[in-house]
Design a protein around this motif. Structure first.
Motif, PDB file in Angstrom:
ATOM      1  N   ALA A  38      22.619 -14.440   7.373  1.00  0.00           N
ATOM      2  CA  ALA A  38      23.606 -14.932   8.340  1.00  0.00           C
ATOM      3  C   ALA A  38      23.714 -16.447   8.294  1.00  0.00           C
ATOM      4  O   ALA A  38      24.810 -17.016   8.346  1.00  0.00           O
ATOM      5  CB  ALA A  38      23.222 -14.460   9.749  1.00  0.00           C
ATOM      6  N   ALA A  39      22.562 -17.123   8.145  1.00  0.00           N
ATOM      7  CA  ALA A  39      22.584 -18.583   8.037  1.00  0.00           C
ATOM      8  C   ALA A  39      23.351 -19.028   6.801  1.00  0.00           C
ATOM      9  O   ALA A  39      24.115 -20.003   6.830  1.00  0.00           O
ATOM     10  CB  ALA A  39      21.153 -19.121   7.992  1.00  0.00           C
ATOM     11  N   GLY A  40      23.169 -18.294   5.698  1.00  0.00           N
ATOM     12  CA  GLY A  40      23.882 -18.633   4.468  1.00  0.00           C
ATOM     13  C   GLY A  40      25.383 -18.463   4.588  1.00  0.00           C
ATOM     14  O   GLY A  40      26.161 -19.310   4.127  1.00  0.00           O
ATOM     15  N   VAL A  41      25.790 -17.373   5.217  1.00  0.00           N
ATOM     16  CA  VAL A  41      27.228 -17.136   5.407  1.00  0.00           C
ATOM     17  C   VAL A  41      27.834 -18.226   6.278  1.00  0.00           C
ATOM     18  O   VAL A  41      28.929 -18.736   6.000  1.00  0.00           O
ATOM     19  CB  VAL A  41      27.465 -15.737   6.022  1.00  0.00           C
ATOM     20  CG1 VAL A  41      28.917 -15.578   6.479  1.00  0.00           C
ATOM     21  CG2 VAL A  41      27.113 -14.650   5.015  1.00  0.00           C
ATOM     22  N   HIS A  42      27.118 -18.629   7.330  1.00  0.00           N
ATOM     23  CA  HIS A  42      27.615 -19.714   8.182  1.00  0.00           C
ATOM     24  C   HIS A  42      27.679 -21.038   7.419  1.00  0.00           C
ATOM     25  O   HIS A  42      28.467 -21.929   7.774  1.00  0.00           O
ATOM     26  CB  HIS A  42      26.734 -19.867   9.421  1.00  0.00           C
ATOM     27  CG  HIS A  42      26.978 -18.817  10.455  1.00  0.00           C
ATOM     28  ND1 HIS A  42      28.209 -18.615  11.047  1.00  0.00           N
ATOM     29  CD2 HIS A  42      26.139 -17.891  11.005  1.00  0.00           C
ATOM     30  CE1 HIS A  42      28.125 -17.622  11.911  1.00  0.00           C
ATOM     31  NE2 HIS A  42      26.881 -17.161  11.916  1.00  0.00           N
ATOM     32  N   ALA A  43      26.880 -21.162   6.366  1.00  0.00           N
ATOM     33  CA  ALA A  43      26.912 -22.372   5.544  1.00  0.00           C
ATOM     34  C   ALA A  43      27.969 -22.294   4.443  1.00  0.00           C
ATOM     35  O   ALA A  43      28.079 -23.212   3.624  1.00  0.00           O
ATOM     36  CB  ALA A  43      25.540 -22.603   4.917  1.00  0.00           C
ATOM     37  N   GLY A  44      28.723 -21.206   4.416  1.00  0.00           N
ATOM     38  CA  GLY A  44      29.814 -21.069   3.456  1.00  0.00           C
ATOM     39  C   GLY A  44      29.433 -20.322   2.183  1.00  0.00           C
ATOM     40  O   GLY A  44      30.228 -20.268   1.243  1.00  0.00           O
ATOM     41  N   LEU A  45      28.253 -19.745   2.119  1.00  0.00           N
ATOM     42  CA  LEU A  45      27.838 -19.007   0.934  1.00  0.00           C
ATOM     43  C   LEU A  45      28.372 -17.577   0.969  1.00  0.00           C
ATOM     44  O   LEU A  45      28.636 -17.024   2.035  1.00  0.00           O
ATOM     45  CB  LEU A  45      26.307 -18.981   0.824  1.00  0.00           C
ATOM     46  CG  LEU A  45      25.616 -20.346   0.762  1.00  0.00           C
ATOM     47  CD1 LEU A  45      24.105 -20.161   0.656  1.00  0.00           C
ATOM     48  CD2 LEU A  45      26.141 -21.180  -0.410  1.00  0.00           C
ATOM     49  N   ASP A  46      28.508 -16.976  -0.196  1.00  0.00           N
ATOM     50  CA  ASP A  46      28.986 -15.611  -0.321  1.00  0.00           C
ATOM     51  C   ASP A  46      27.799 -14.659  -0.165  1.00  0.00           C
ATOM     52  O   ASP A  46      26.774 -14.802  -0.838  1.00  0.00           O
ATOM     53  CB  ASP A  46      29.643 -15.404  -1.679  1.00  0.00           C
ATOM     54  CG  ASP A  46      30.087 -13.966  -1.886  1.00  0.00           C
ATOM     55  OD1 ASP A  46      31.094 -13.568  -1.280  1.00  0.00           O
ATOM     56  OD2 ASP A  46      29.390 -13.235  -2.637  1.00  0.00           O
ATOM     57  N   LEU A  47      27.930 -13.681   0.714  1.00  0.00           N
ATOM     58  CA  LEU A  47      26.815 -12.775   1.010  1.00  0.00           C
ATOM     59  C   LEU A  47      26.335 -12.034  -0.238  1.00  0.00           C
ATOM     60  O   LEU A  47      25.132 -11.992  -0.525  1.00  0.00           O
ATOM     61  CB  LEU A  47      27.229 -11.765   2.088  1.00  0.00           C
ATOM     62  CG  LEU A  47      26.189 -10.684   2.415  1.00  0.00           C
ATOM     63  CD1 LEU A  47      24.908 -11.310   2.947  1.00  0.00           C
ATOM     64  CD2 LEU A  47      26.764  -9.677   3.406  1.00  0.00           C
ATOM     65  N   LYS A  48      27.236 -11.465  -0.987  1.00  0.00           N
ATOM     66  CA  LYS A  48      26.851 -10.679  -2.163  1.00  0.00           C
ATOM     67  C   LYS A  48      26.139 -11.539  -3.188  1.00  0.00           C
ATOM     68  O   LYS A  48      25.097 -11.152  -3.750  1.00  0.00           O
ATOM     69  CB  LYS A  48      28.076 -10.016  -2.790  1.00  0.00           C
ATOM     70  CG  LYS A  48      27.762  -9.067  -3.949  1.00  0.00           C
ATOM     71  CD  LYS A  48      29.016  -8.323  -4.377  1.00  0.00           C
ATOM     72  CE  LYS A  48      28.692  -7.276  -5.426  1.00  0.00           C
ATOM     73  NZ  LYS A  48      28.190  -7.847  -6.689  1.00  0.00           N
ATOM     74  N   ASN A  59      26.816 -12.592  14.238  1.00  0.00           N
ATOM     75  CA  ASN A  59      27.749 -12.851  15.340  1.00  0.00           C
ATOM     76  C   ASN A  59      27.082 -13.427  16.591  1.00  0.00           C
ATOM     77  O   ASN A  59      27.751 -13.780  17.552  1.00  0.00           O
ATOM     78  CB  ASN A  59      28.475 -11.559  15.723  1.00  0.00           C
ATOM     79  CG  ASN A  59      29.355 -11.055  14.599  1.00  0.00           C
ATOM     80  OD1 ASN A  59      29.994 -11.835  13.903  1.00  0.00           O
ATOM     81  ND2 ASN A  59      29.358  -9.742  14.383  1.00  0.00           N
ATOM     82  N   LYS A  60      25.752 -13.513  16.552  1.00  0.00           N
ATOM     83  CA  LYS A  60      25.026 -14.000  17.717  1.00  0.00           C
ATOM     84  C   LYS A  60      25.225 -15.512  17.857  1.00  0.00           C
ATOM     85  O   LYS A  60      25.172 -16.245  16.873  1.00  0.00           O
ATOM     86  CB  LYS A  60      23.541 -13.667  17.582  1.00  0.00           C
ATOM     87  CG  LYS A  60      22.685 -14.111  18.767  1.00  0.00           C
ATOM     88  CD  LYS A  60      21.223 -13.731  18.564  1.00  0.00           C
ATOM     89  CE  LYS A  60      20.365 -14.209  19.715  1.00  0.00           C
ATOM     90  NZ  LYS A  60      18.927 -13.854  19.536  1.00  0.00           N
ATOM     91  N   ARG A  61      25.426 -15.936  19.068  1.00  0.00           N
ATOM     92  CA  ARG A  61      25.597 -17.362  19.319  1.00  0.00           C
ATOM     93  C   ARG A  61      24.422 -17.853  20.162  1.00  0.00           C
ATOM     94  O   ARG A  61      24.015 -17.210  21.124  1.00  0.00           O
ATOM     95  CB  ARG A  61      26.907 -17.640  20.053  1.00  0.00           C
ATOM     96  CG  ARG A  61      28.133 -17.356  19.188  1.00  0.00           C
ATOM     97  CD  ARG A  61      28.212 -18.316  18.015  1.00  0.00           C
ATOM     98  NE  ARG A  61      29.323 -18.028  17.130  1.00  0.00           N
ATOM     99  CZ  ARG A  61      29.228 -17.313  16.020  1.00  0.00           C
ATOM    100  NH1 ARG A  61      28.054 -16.816  15.673  1.00  0.00           N
ATOM    101  NH2 ARG A  61      30.270 -17.102  15.249  1.00  0.00           N
ATOM    102  N   VAL A  62      23.881 -18.992  19.764  1.00  0.00           N
ATOM    103  CA  VAL A  62      22.755 -19.563  20.480  1.00  0.00           C
ATOM    104  C   VAL A  62      23.168 -20.905  21.061  1.00  0.00           C
ATOM    105  O   VAL A  62      24.105 -21.560  20.559  1.00  0.00           O
ATOM    106  CB  VAL A  62      21.533 -19.748  19.548  1.00  0.00           C
ATOM    107  CG1 VAL A  62      21.060 -18.381  19.042  1.00  0.00           C
ATOM    108  CG2 VAL A  62      21.861 -20.667  18.367  1.00  0.00           C
ATOM    109  N   PRO A  63      22.501 -21.367  22.107  1.00  0.00           N
ATOM    110  CA  PRO A  63      22.861 -22.661  22.695  1.00  0.00           C
ATOM    111  C   PRO A  63      22.720 -23.799  21.691  1.00  0.00           C
ATOM    112  O   PRO A  63      21.860 -23.768  20.812  1.00  0.00           O
ATOM    113  CB  PRO A  63      21.851 -22.816  23.834  1.00  0.00           C
ATOM    114  CG  PRO A  63      21.395 -21.425  24.143  1.00  0.00           C
ATOM    115  CD  PRO A  63      21.428 -20.684  22.841  1.00  0.00           C
ATOM    116  N   ALA A  64      23.578 -24.781  21.794  1.00  0.00           N
ATOM    117  CA  ALA A  64      23.523 -25.937  20.885  1.00  0.00           C
ATOM    118  C   ALA A  64      22.216 -26.675  21.065  1.00  0.00           C
ATOM    119  O   ALA A  64      21.677 -26.784  22.172  1.00  0.00           O
ATOM    120  CB  ALA A  64      24.714 -26.869  21.162  1.00  0.00           C
TER     121      ALA A  64
END
Length: 290
Positions: free
Chosen positions: A188-198, A284-289
């Motif tokens: 999930a961290a990678g996807v948020h960083a713009g990496l492709d999951l596969k 999809n989980k959101r954590v406080p800034a």
């Protein structure tokens, strides 16, 4: 030694395919499920309406939801089936104390209890490739080994004392749940960083982060968005709690408490969900800034 007649109790997600494997391997198999036998019985098995109708089987296998169910069935077997039944193999995940209690109940009736939980999920049960972690006297395990080999490719002797199989099962499931959670969080961290999951998982699978979870659960279930790993979060959480109950007070449990908390959170928000959904939950989980 001839081929023993086998009884199978519990035809749920794991029990039904294991019983089917027995039939396919040529074992005369009598099956029963308290929730309804006829509609759950695999083709070729003899469906009966109660335990007493299994009176002539030599080996009884059980795949039940919890320790209370196993203890209840063992009591019924001890009261009604002492003439022919020699071995009762418990394939359930029930915890160390429950396995010890089942053994005590049956040993008083001259039946041998074999504590043998399984790993490999529904796919492994259907394919006959499960791993079994058996605790029993070596000669007792040797007797039932041909029966167990109908649905297992790996049968490990964990020791002579009931509960040792359970302990190994929960150690494995604790590790599996930790690795799945960590892989999901990292992906999930990678996807948020713009990496492709596969592509990420492909790289992980040829690198040091590789695991069963990345090679199998992610490749076969998460990336295609099937989310069908075949194991529910409620069952995994049950096993985690039984692991927590079984570890000694002196044993470190810092990481365990974090993993348990995460799976409890997941189960609370998405009860009885396939465990592969953990990735989507963390994505999809959101954590406080910070």
């Amino acid at each position: 030694m001839g081929t023993p007649k086998v009884g199978f109790i519990g035809l749920g997600h794991m029990g039904a395919p294991m019983a089917a494997c027995l039939v396919q391997r040529g074992f005369e198999t009598v099956v029963f499920d308290a929730a309804g036998t006829e509609e759950r019985a695999p083709a070729g098995a003899m469906a009966v309406s109660g335990l007493k109708e299994m009176a002539e089987v030599e080996v009884v296998l059980m795949s039940l939801p919890n320790g209370e169910a196993s203890i209840s069935v063992c009591r019924q077997l001890a009261e009604t089936m002492t003439e022919h039944v020699r071995y009762v193999v418990d394939l359930s995940s029930i915890g160390v104390p429950a396995a010890e209690k089942c053994a005590k109940i049956l040993n008083h009736s001259n039946m041998k209890y074999i504590d043998s939980p399984v790993s490999g999920g529904q796919r492994g049960a259907a394919a006959g490739t499960l791993t079994l972690m058996a605790a029993a006297e070596p000669q007792d395990l040797d007797f039932v080994r041909p029966v167990l080999s109908a649905f297992s490719t790996n049968i490990f002797h964990m020791g002579n004392h009931s509960g040792q199989g359970q302990a190994m099962k929960f150690i494995n499931n604790y590790l599996a749940s930790s690795i799945l959670a960590a892989t999901s969080e990292a992906a999930a961290a990678g996807v948020h960083a713009g990496l492709d999951l596969k592509q990420m998982i492909e790289i992980i699978n040829v690198s040091t982060g590789s695991s069963f979870m990345s090679n199998n659960v992610f490749m076969e279930s998460v990336i295609p968005e099937k989310f069908d790993a075949g194991f529910s979060s409620s069952l995994l959480l049950k096993d985690l709690k039984l692991y927590g109950d079984s570890i000694e007070q002196e044993t470190p449990a810092d990481l365990f408490r974090v993993v348990l908390s995460l799976w409890e959170e997941f189960e609370e928000t998405q009860p009885n969900t396939d465990v592969s959904q953990m990735y989507k939950y963390l994505l999809n989980k959101r954590v406080p800034a910070k």
